[in-house]
Design a protein around this motif. Structure first.
Motif, PDB file in Angstrom:
ATOM      1  N   ARG A 182       0.869  -1.180   0.000  1.00  0.00           N
ATOM      2  CA  ARG A 182       0.000   0.000   0.000  1.00  0.00           C
ATOM      3  C   ARG A 182       0.899   1.221   0.000  1.00  0.00           C
ATOM      4  O   ARG A 182       1.779   1.352   0.849  1.00  0.00           O
ATOM      5  N   ARG A 183       0.660   2.100  -0.945  1.00  0.00           N
ATOM      6  CA  ARG A 183       1.459   3.318  -1.039  1.00  0.00           C
ATOM      7  C   ARG A 183       0.546   4.528  -0.885  1.00  0.00           C
ATOM      8  O   ARG A 183      -0.458   4.636  -1.574  1.00  0.00           O
ATOM      9  N   ILE A 184       0.896   5.389   0.023  1.00  0.00           N
ATOM     10  CA  ILE A 184       0.141   6.623   0.226  1.00  0.00           C
ATOM     11  C   ILE A 184       1.028   7.753  -0.268  1.00  0.00           C
ATOM     12  O   ILE A 184       2.096   7.999   0.289  1.00  0.00           O
ATOM     13  N   VAL A 185       0.600   8.414  -1.325  1.00  0.00           N
ATOM     14  CA  VAL A 185       1.481   9.391  -1.970  1.00  0.00           C
ATOM     15  C   VAL A 185       0.935  10.812  -1.906  1.00  0.00           C
ATOM     16  O   VAL A 185       1.435  11.692  -2.589  1.00  0.00           O
ATOM     17  N   THR A 186      -0.047  11.031  -1.084  1.00  0.00           N
ATOM     18  CA  THR A 186      -0.727  12.322  -1.118  1.00  0.00           C
ATOM     19  C   THR A 186      -0.281  13.296  -0.037  1.00  0.00           C
ATOM     20  O   THR A 186      -0.896  14.329   0.144  1.00  0.00           O
ATOM     21  N   TRP A 210      -8.286   1.296   3.053  1.00  0.00           N
ATOM     22  CA  TRP A 210      -8.483   2.702   3.374  1.00  0.00           C
ATOM     23  C   TRP A 210      -9.954   2.955   3.619  1.00  0.00           C
ATOM     24  O   TRP A 210     -10.810   2.298   3.022  1.00  0.00           O
ATOM     25  N   SER A 211     -10.252   3.917   4.448  1.00  0.00           N
ATOM     26  CA  SER A 211     -11.628   4.285   4.715  1.00  0.00           C
ATOM     27  C   SER A 211     -11.713   5.772   5.002  1.00  0.00           C
ATOM     28  O   SER A 211     -10.739   6.370   5.472  1.00  0.00           O
ATOM     29  N   THR A 212     -12.866   6.339   4.704  1.00  0.00           N
ATOM     30  CA  THR A 212     -13.128   7.735   5.055  1.00  0.00           C
ATOM     31  C   THR A 212     -14.470   7.784   5.780  1.00  0.00           C
ATOM     32  O   THR A 212     -15.282   6.869   5.667  1.00  0.00           O
ATOM     33  N   ASP A 213     -14.714   8.874   6.493  1.00  0.00           N
ATOM     34  CA  ASP A 213     -15.991   9.001   7.195  1.00  0.00           C
ATOM     35  C   ASP A 213     -16.632  10.363   6.988  1.00  0.00           C
ATOM     36  O   ASP A 213     -17.401  10.824   7.814  1.00  0.00           O
ATOM     37  N   SER A 214     -16.327  10.984   5.847  1.00  0.00           N
ATOM     38  CA  SER A 214     -16.967  12.268   5.544  1.00  0.00           C
ATOM     39  C   SER A 214     -16.996  12.494   4.039  1.00  0.00           C
ATOM     40  O   SER A 214     -16.182  11.959   3.298  1.00  0.00           O
ATOM     41  N   LYS A 234     -11.830  14.343   3.704  1.00  0.00           N
ATOM     42  CA  LYS A 234     -10.721  15.108   4.273  1.00  0.00           C
ATOM     43  C   LYS A 234      -9.434  14.424   3.839  1.00  0.00           C
ATOM     44  O   LYS A 234      -9.130  13.312   4.271  1.00  0.00           O
ATOM     45  N   LEU A 235      -8.672  15.038   2.965  1.00  0.00           N
ATOM     46  CA  LEU A 235      -7.517  14.410   2.340  1.00  0.00           C
ATOM     47  C   LEU A 235      -6.362  14.148   3.299  1.00  0.00           C
ATOM     48  O   LEU A 235      -5.504  13.325   3.022  1.00  0.00           O
ATOM     49  N   ASP A 236      -6.335  14.833   4.434  1.00  0.00           N
ATOM     50  CA  ASP A 236      -5.214  14.640   5.355  1.00  0.00           C
ATOM     51  C   ASP A 236      -5.546  13.696   6.512  1.00  0.00           C
ATOM     52  O   ASP A 236      -4.814  13.612   7.483  1.00  0.00           O
ATOM     53  N   GLU A 237      -6.677  12.956   6.407  1.00  0.00           N
ATOM     54  CA  GLU A 237      -7.084  12.056   7.478  1.00  0.00           C
ATOM     55  C   GLU A 237      -7.190  10.635   6.985  1.00  0.00           C
ATOM     56  O   GLU A 237      -7.652  10.386   5.880  1.00  0.00           O
ATOM     57  N   GLU A 238      -6.762   9.702   7.829  1.00  0.00           N
ATOM     58  CA  GLU A 238      -7.021   8.290   7.580  1.00  0.00           C
ATOM     59  C   GLU A 238      -7.882   7.769   8.713  1.00  0.00           C
ATOM     60  O   GLU A 238      -7.565   7.966   9.878  1.00  0.00           O
ATOM     61  N   LYS A 239      -8.982   7.137   8.367  1.00  0.00           N
ATOM     62  CA  LYS A 239      -9.825   6.493   9.369  1.00  0.00           C
ATOM     63  C   LYS A 239      -9.361   5.048   9.452  1.00  0.00           C
ATOM     64  O   LYS A 239      -9.547   4.274   8.528  1.00  0.00           O
TER      65      LYS A 239
END
Length: 156
Positions: A6-10, A41-45, A49-54
């Protein structure tokens, strides 16, 4: 157990984009023999929100956050390895429904998508848009099927 990169490049550092993470995912689970799941990966909004990982726990059936999204890797073994039998004329034992809009891509292998009134064979490269309906996956082959799924919350 399968290793999944898994690569997070943002990420941003000093105003420049950077590779924040380049690692093997640590949340890989096997809920049933050969059923490998990694909730990537998951989001809750919405908007996201690009700077958050749930951080989420792997589950056999997805649990998409309210107003969120869910990105999961799934390796589905052959039905016979799971001990699944689906007698003709009866609902598939893994039939389920989620309150989500799902985008699914078959990466390798093949699998049957079963709905209340029909079924279709999916193979590598096929795409499914599943819109909150009853469905089940049946792997009638001798090899695992790997799929990627993005689920979007569709609850009112």
């Amino acid at each position: 157990m399968k290793t999944i990169p898994r690569r997070i490049v943002t990420a941003i550092k000093d105003g420049k984009s950077i590779i924040e993470s380049d690692a093997i995912v640590s949340n890989v689970s096997e809920h049933f023999p050969g059923l490998i799941i990694s909730d990537i990966w998951s989001t809750d909004s919405m908007p996201v929100k690009l700077d958050e990982e749930k951080v989420i726990e792997n589950t056999a059936f997805p649990n998409t956050p309210k107003n969120g999204s869910y990105f999961r890797y799934v390796q589905i073994p052959p039905d016979k390895e799971l001990g699944i039998e689906a007698p003709e004329g009866q609902p598939h034992p893994l039939m389920h429904q989620t309150d989500t809009l799902d985008y699914i891509v078959i990466l390798s292998g093949e699998i049957w998508l079963i709905v209340d009134q029909g079924e279709t064979l999916l193979q590598a490269g096929d795409i499914v848009v599943q819109r909150g309906t009853n469905h089940a996956w049946s792997n009638r082959s001798d090899l695992p099927c790997i799929q990627l799924a993005i689920l979007l919350d569709a609850r009112e």
